[in-house]
Design an enzyme around this catalytic site. Structure first.
Site, PDB file in Angstrom:
ATOM      1  N   ARG A  17       0.899  -1.210   0.051  1.00 31.90           N
ATOM      2  CA  ARG A  17       0.139   0.063   0.128  1.00 31.90           C
ATOM      3  C   ARG A  17       0.962   1.100   0.013  1.00 31.90           C
ATOM      4  O   ARG A  17       0.894   1.803  -0.977  1.00 31.90           O
ATOM      5  CB  ARG A  17      -1.048  -0.013   1.345  1.00 31.90           C
ATOM      6  CG  ARG A  17      -2.217   0.955   0.966  1.00 31.90           C
ATOM      7  CD  ARG A  17      -1.881   2.252   1.314  1.00 31.90           C
ATOM      8  NE  ARG A  17      -1.460   2.784   2.782  1.00 31.90           N
ATOM      9  CZ  ARG A  17      -1.174   3.830   3.019  1.00 31.90           C
ATOM     10  NH1 ARG A  17      -0.697   4.647   2.130  1.00 31.90           N
ATOM     11  NH2 ARG A  17      -0.690   4.062   4.193  1.00 31.90           N
ATOM     12  N   SER A 171       2.609  11.541   8.842  1.00 28.29           N
ATOM     13  CA  SER A 171       2.689  11.313   7.236  1.00 28.29           C
ATOM     14  C   SER A 171       3.934  11.734   6.536  1.00 28.29           C
ATOM     15  O   SER A 171       4.233  11.412   5.592  1.00 28.29           O
ATOM     16  CB  SER A 171       1.407  11.814   6.563  1.00 28.29           C
ATOM     17  OG  SER A 171       0.209  11.381   7.387  1.00 28.29           O
ATOM     18  N   HIS A 198       2.260   5.658  12.815  1.00 30.45           N
ATOM     19  CA  HIS A 198       2.711   5.326  11.346  1.00 30.45           C
ATOM     20  C   HIS A 198       3.858   6.160  11.107  1.00 30.45           C
ATOM     21  O   HIS A 198       3.683   7.407  11.364  1.00 30.45           O
ATOM     22  CB  HIS A 198       1.542   5.597  10.576  1.00 30.45           C
ATOM     23  CG  HIS A 198       1.934   5.595   9.209  1.00 30.45           C
ATOM     24  ND1 HIS A 198       1.626   4.459   8.102  1.00 30.45           N
ATOM     25  CD2 HIS A 198       2.366   6.408   8.345  1.00 30.45           C
ATOM     26  CE1 HIS A 198       1.968   4.818   7.167  1.00 30.45           C
ATOM     27  NE2 HIS A 198       2.547   5.806   6.970  1.00 30.45           N
ATOM     28  N   TYR A 291       3.430  16.239   3.125  1.00 31.64           N
ATOM     29  CA  TYR A 291       3.270  14.887   2.634  1.00 31.64           C
ATOM     30  C   TYR A 291       4.208  14.204   2.054  1.00 31.64           C
ATOM     31  O   TYR A 291       4.449  14.883   0.962  1.00 31.64           O
ATOM     32  CB  TYR A 291       1.725  14.799   2.267  1.00 31.64           C
ATOM     33  CG  TYR A 291       1.179  13.509   2.333  1.00 31.64           C
ATOM     34  CD1 TYR A 291       1.189  12.610   3.368  1.00 31.64           C
ATOM     35  CD2 TYR A 291       0.853  12.973   1.084  1.00 31.64           C
ATOM     36  CE1 TYR A 291       0.578  11.421   3.155  1.00 31.64           C
ATOM     37  CE2 TYR A 291       0.020  11.787   0.905  1.00 31.64           C
ATOM     38  CZ  TYR A 291      -0.057  10.872   2.171  1.00 31.64           C
ATOM     39  OH  TYR A 291      -0.463   9.608   2.141  1.00 31.64           O
TER      40      TYR A 291
END
Length: 352
Positions: A17, A171, A198, A291
Site C-alpha cells: 500500500r 505522514s 505510523h 506529505y
C-alpha cells in the site's frame, strides 16, 4: 512506559500500500501476490494492500495503478490465510462501493484515513465498514499539523464512529520523539480503544519514533519491507521486527521470515529509482512537514521550471498543504521561477 515483555503488539505491513508510492503504483497483481504470500508465510499480523492513496486512488490526480482494486484483491486475498488483510480508504477518493468490494473479496480490516482535523467526514464510511463486518481503524494523517489536544478531539470522533483503533500518522516524517510522545500518550490515556503509530523516515527517525510510540502506549504499528514507501520510506519492517525482538517485545512475525520476504521476494522487484533513500529532497519533506507523496511531483515540477525543489517544498510546508492539494506544486514552482526572472516559466511554456 510500556513493559516490553507484556506488550501485545500488532504489526501492519504496508509494502503493498504505502510501498506503492515508491513504484508509481505499478506493482502487478502477480507481484502483489508473491509479496503477500511471503509475508503470510512469515506470519505477519496484518498485510495492507491498495493503491498508495487508498482504494479508488488510481486516477490522473494520484497516478494510475497497474491494475484495479478488484484485480489486486483477487490476487492477494487467497494468499492471506494466517494474516489479516487490510485495505485503505480515504473519504473523497474511495467510495462506499469500494468498501463493499473489499468486504466481498475477503478483506478483514478497512483503515479510514482523513486529514488530522477532518475526522468528521468519515462517519458514513465507518458505518459502512462496520455494517459489512470488517474491523474499522482510523488514521489521522499529518498529525504533526495539529496540537495534541486537537488530535485527541479528532480521535474521539473516530472512536465514536466505530473505530477499534486510531493511529497517529507522521505522514511527512516531520515529528521529533517528543512530538510522538505527546500525541500518543494523550490518546492512550484518554481513549478506550487501541492507539497506533505510523512513521516516515524523512528525518531518519522512523524506527526511533516507533519505539517512542510504543513506550507512550501504542499497541499497533506500521512498517514496510525495505522501508519501501513515499519520500524516504517508512519504518523498515525487517529492522523493526529485529529491533523489537532485541528489546524484549513479544512479536508475532518470524524475524527470519520477514528478512527473507524483503531480501528474496521484494528486492528483485525493485530498481535503483524505487529504493527509498534519505536524500536532500526527502529530508526537506520532513523538515518542511510536507506529505511524502508530494516528493516526486515536486521534483518533476521543479525540473520543468528550473527551480530548487527544496525551496518549493519549504513554501508548500508554510502553506500547510495536505493530500489532495498536489496541484499547488506547479503553482508554487511557476511563481518561484517568475520571481527569479521568468526563465523557468518561459522554458516550461516552450516545452509545451
Amino acid at each position: 512506559m510500556t513493559d516490553a515483555g507484556d506488550a501485545d503488539l500488532r504489526l501492519v505491513d504496508m509494502t503493498l500500500r504505502d510501498g506503492m508510492h515508491a513504484v508509481d503504483h505499478q506493482f502487478t497483481p502477480d507481484q502483489m501476490r508473491d509479496v503477500a504470500r511471503a509475508l503470510n508465510d512469515a506470519e505477519m499480523d496484518v498485510i495492507e494492500m491498495s493503491h498508495g492513496d487508498g482504494m479508488g486512488g488510481s486516477s490522473i490526480n494520484y497516478g494510475f495503478a497497474a491494475a484495479s482494486t478488484g484485480e489486486y484483491l483477487d490476487a492477494v486475498a487467497p494468499e492471506v490465510t494466517e494474516s489479516d488483510l487490510s485495505v485503505l480508504m480515504l473519504p473523497g477518493i474511495g467510495t462506499v462501493e469500494h468498501i463493499e468490494l473489499a468486504a466481498s473479496k475477503g478483506a478483514d480490516i478497512c483503515r479510514i484515513a482523513t486529514h488530522v482535523t477532518e475526522a468528521d467526514i468519515s462517519e458514513e464510511h465507518f458505518e459502512y465498514v462496520v455494517d459489512h463486518g470488517m474491523e474499522a481503524a482510523g488514521l489521522l494523517m499529518l498529525s504533526h499539523m495539529a496540537p495534541p489536544e486537537t488530535v485527541l478531539e479528532q480521535a474521539k470522533l473516530m472512536e465514536e464512529y466505530g473505530a477499534e483503533a486510531v493511529y497517529v500518522m507522521d505522514s511527512a516524517g516531520a515529528m521529533l520523539p517528543n512530538d510522538v510522545e505527546e500525541r500518543v500518550s494523550l490518546l492512550s490515556e484518554e481513549l478506550s480503544i487501541d492507539v497506533g503509530f505510523h512513521a516516515h523516515n524523512n528525518l531518519g527517525l522512523a524506527i526511533g519514533n516507533t519505539l517512542t510510540a510504543l513506550d507512550a502506549g501504542a499497541v499497533t504499528i506500521d512498517g514496510c519491507l525495505r522501508g519501501l514507501g513515499a519520500g524516504s520510506g517508512n519504518a523498515q519492517m525487517e529492522v523493526l521486527v529485529g529491533t523489537l525482538k532485541k528489546a524484549g517485545y513479544d512479536v508475532n512475525p518470524d524475524f527470519f521470515g520477514v528478512m527473507d520476504a524483503a531480501e528474496d521476494t521484494l528486492l528483485p522487484m525493485l530498481t535503483e529509482d524505487t529504493m527509498p533513500e534519505l536524500d536532500n529532497d526527502s529530508l526537506i519533506l520532513g523538515y518542511a512537514g510536507v506529505y511524502s507523496s508530494f516528493l516526486r511531483h515536486t521534483r518533476r515540477a521543479s525540473e520543468r521550471y528550473g527551480v530548487d525543489p527544496r525551496e518549493v517544498l519549504i513554501e508548500l510546508g508554510e502553506m500547510e498543504v495536505v493530500g489532495g492539494q498536489e496541484d499547488l506544486i506547479t503553482d508554487v514552482a511557476s511563481r518561484l521561477a517568475e520571481e527569479r526572472g521568468g526563465d523557468g516559466a518561459a522554458t516550461a511554456e516552450g516545452d509545451d
